[in-house]
Design a protein around this motif. Sequence first.
Motif, PDB file in Angstrom:
ATOM      1  N   ALA A 120     -31.713 -30.680  -4.294  1.00 23.67           N
ATOM      2  CA  ALA A 120     -32.295 -29.472  -4.884  1.00 23.67           C
ATOM      3  C   ALA A 120     -31.740 -29.216  -6.283  1.00 23.67           C
TER       4      ALA A 120
ATOM      5  N   ARG B 291     -37.208 -31.701   0.118  1.00 23.68           N
ATOM      6  CA  ARG B 291     -36.482 -31.651  -1.143  1.00 23.68           C
ATOM      7  C   ARG B 291     -37.016 -30.604  -2.111  1.00 23.68           C
ATOM      8  N   GLY B 292     -37.894 -29.719  -1.619  1.00 24.27           N
ATOM      9  CA  GLY B 292     -38.339 -28.587  -2.414  1.00 24.27           C
ATOM     10  C   GLY B 292     -39.175 -28.924  -3.629  1.00 24.27           C
TER      11      GLY B 292
END
Length: 211
Positions: free
Chosen positions: A90, A149-150
Amino acid sequence: MNRPILIGITGGTGSGKSTVAKSIFKSLPKKNILIIEQDSYYKEQSDLSLEERKKTNYDHPFAFDNDLLIKHLKDLLNGKIIQKPIYDFAIHNRKKETITVEPRDIIILEGILILENKDLRDLLDIKIFVDTDSDVRIIRRIIRDINQRGRNLNSVIDQYLTTVRPAHMQFIEPSKKYADIIIPEGGYNKVAVDLMVTKIKSIIENKDNNL
């Protein structure tokens, strides 16, 4: 015979190499086996801003701290405990915390570029390449990066076209020639995984018989 056996599992992003590694891991007693992820050894980048870190080509060999990885592998092979880095996707950087890892009879090293590096190759007892079609790999990567993993869809596609695919063609695909075993359609090839588990169990039994 007392030296741990080091198995390398590689392949393109989304090939299923992690699934193969985890399938082997789950099939064996936890006291005998551990997994080291090459992704944990991305270089520490605290000297860069978040925006600068986002621009790093994480599919290029230069993105990895292979010196530390090789040192840690050698330590494990010599029966020493290591402090494995934790990488936070992130923030595109390592965490301050580490994970204590003790040596095991079987060590699996999993990552996209472990056969590209000769020093890493030379440490491996068994080298496995997981070979999966590119269309399957990109779909898997999209799902993983968005859910775990956004990332958003546009960023994943842009990264794939600008860095992931070129790096695959330049570094990962050519490393296939160094593999002892090629597993097609990784993650879903139960026969290949079962054969590897059988082989590893025989290695463990031979080690135990020679103690």
